[in-house]
Design a protein around this motif. Sequence first.
Motif, short mmCIF file in Angstrom:
data_model
loop_
_atom_site.label_atom_id
_atom_site.label_comp_id
_atom_site.label_asym_id
_atom_site.label_seq_id
_atom_site.Cartn_x
_atom_site.Cartn_y
_atom_site.Cartn_z
N THR A 50 -1.85 2.76 -4.37
CA THR A 50 -1.31 3.86 -5.15
C THR A 50 -0.64 4.84 -3.90
N GLU A 77 -2.03 -1.03 -11.02
CA GLU A 77 -3.07 -1.42 -11.75
C GLU A 77 -2.68 -2.69 -12.47
N SER A 156 -7.91 6.35 -13.81
CA SER A 156 -8.66 5.25 -14.15
C SER A 156 -10.17 5.83 -14.85
#
Length: 407
Positions: A50, A77, A156
């Motif tokens: 990320t 992801e 997440s």
Amino acid sequence: MSKKKLIVQKFGGSSVANVEKIQNVASRVANYRKEGHDLVVVVSALGDTTDELIELANKINTEASEREMDMLLSTGEQISVALLAMAIHKLGFEAISFTGAQVGIITDSSHTRARIVKINGERIKEELKKGRIVIVAGFQGINLNHDITTLGRGGSDLTAVALAKELKADECEIYTDVDGIYTTDPRIEPKARKILEITYDEMLEMASLGAQVMQARSIEVAKKFDVPIHVRSSLSKNTGTMIIREVKRMEDLLVTGITINKNEAKITVCEVPDRPGVAAKIFKELADAGVNVDMIVQNVSHLRSTDISFTVTKASFNKAMKQTEKIAKEISAGEVMQDEDVARVSVVGVGMKSHPGVAASMFDILAKEKINIEMISTSDISISCIIKKKFAEIAVRALHEKFGLGK
Ligand code: ADP
Ligand code: ASP
Ligand code: MG
């Protein structure tokens, strides 16, 4: 065989950073399946993906639109879920991967920090019924326009907690690279101790003040719906930390944990005219520009003007500076100064509510280390000081020792 459970397990970026680690997660998940449990597995992007994607975007456009940032970041992801499904297949188990959109994680439209509005859990339930392990991409959803959104950094954790709530899971496990919540970041203080049980309130405070191990919003949701969370290591079988509503201790601890946050910067507006409405104008315009202001300090003014300092996150720093300079001109204030070289160090503990004197002890400990305090703020269960960044780790270790948290 133990009773069949529905378990939501989340594996963070550090737990799926490379092929070997993905295989480790796959066999861990498969072992639970062998015991007969239903599993919904939430995964983050591999390692630092990320951060790397954000850097890449910055090379193209430092003012990239938030919608496009979400489009980009959500790909991280998507890679992990597919690879994990493949690794599980290789072990001979049935698994199926999904994006957030595919499993109906509906959010509002605040790109890069979207809020979950509802989850349509039907597809997940269907797949579980077929005996499959369901793998869901963390950190992402979709808004009513079918645009991809993300849930804020560390999101997440939120995906996992929200799914655990929606599916009425028996357990919600957060797997990471430490084996629980510690009294402070064990990377900074090796003498930090593992906390076996911590309340939502304390964890929320620690997370909001910089303990990166759990995303703050995920704890808010867990608290609201009473979802107990087990934070543990993906590399060991050790029991980790339970985050729960209430911890039965004879007496509340004065200080449960110490946090550090290097993700803030300080802005000072000098010689602000001392008249009603000025602070309102500064902070309203910053809010309208989407800048989240944190600590605010205004000096006592003997003369007709005052200095106002406040902190903002590094991510909104450029926007905040631009906006503040514009406002300063409009209100005929003086210079706008910036300081990116600061850190926030905080002590957290529910016992503070009923015991005065923690602030005084904290200031005394910092003074003995010859650390100057630039700003102070307090809540019911925490005290924070802004200090120079180069002293932050010394401060954490000193506070940790002097408040008796060490091993
Ligand atoms: P993941 O990739 O699993 O999401 P994170 O990097 O987000 O993991 O969070 C885990 C890290 O949080 C740990 O490696 C640790 O350095 C840091 N951390 C900060 N404060 C604490 C704390 N009080 N207890 C445990 N870990 C902490
Ligand atoms: N990959 C996202 C991040 O780095 C979400 C997460 O890790 O929870 O912020
Ligand atoms: Mg994380």
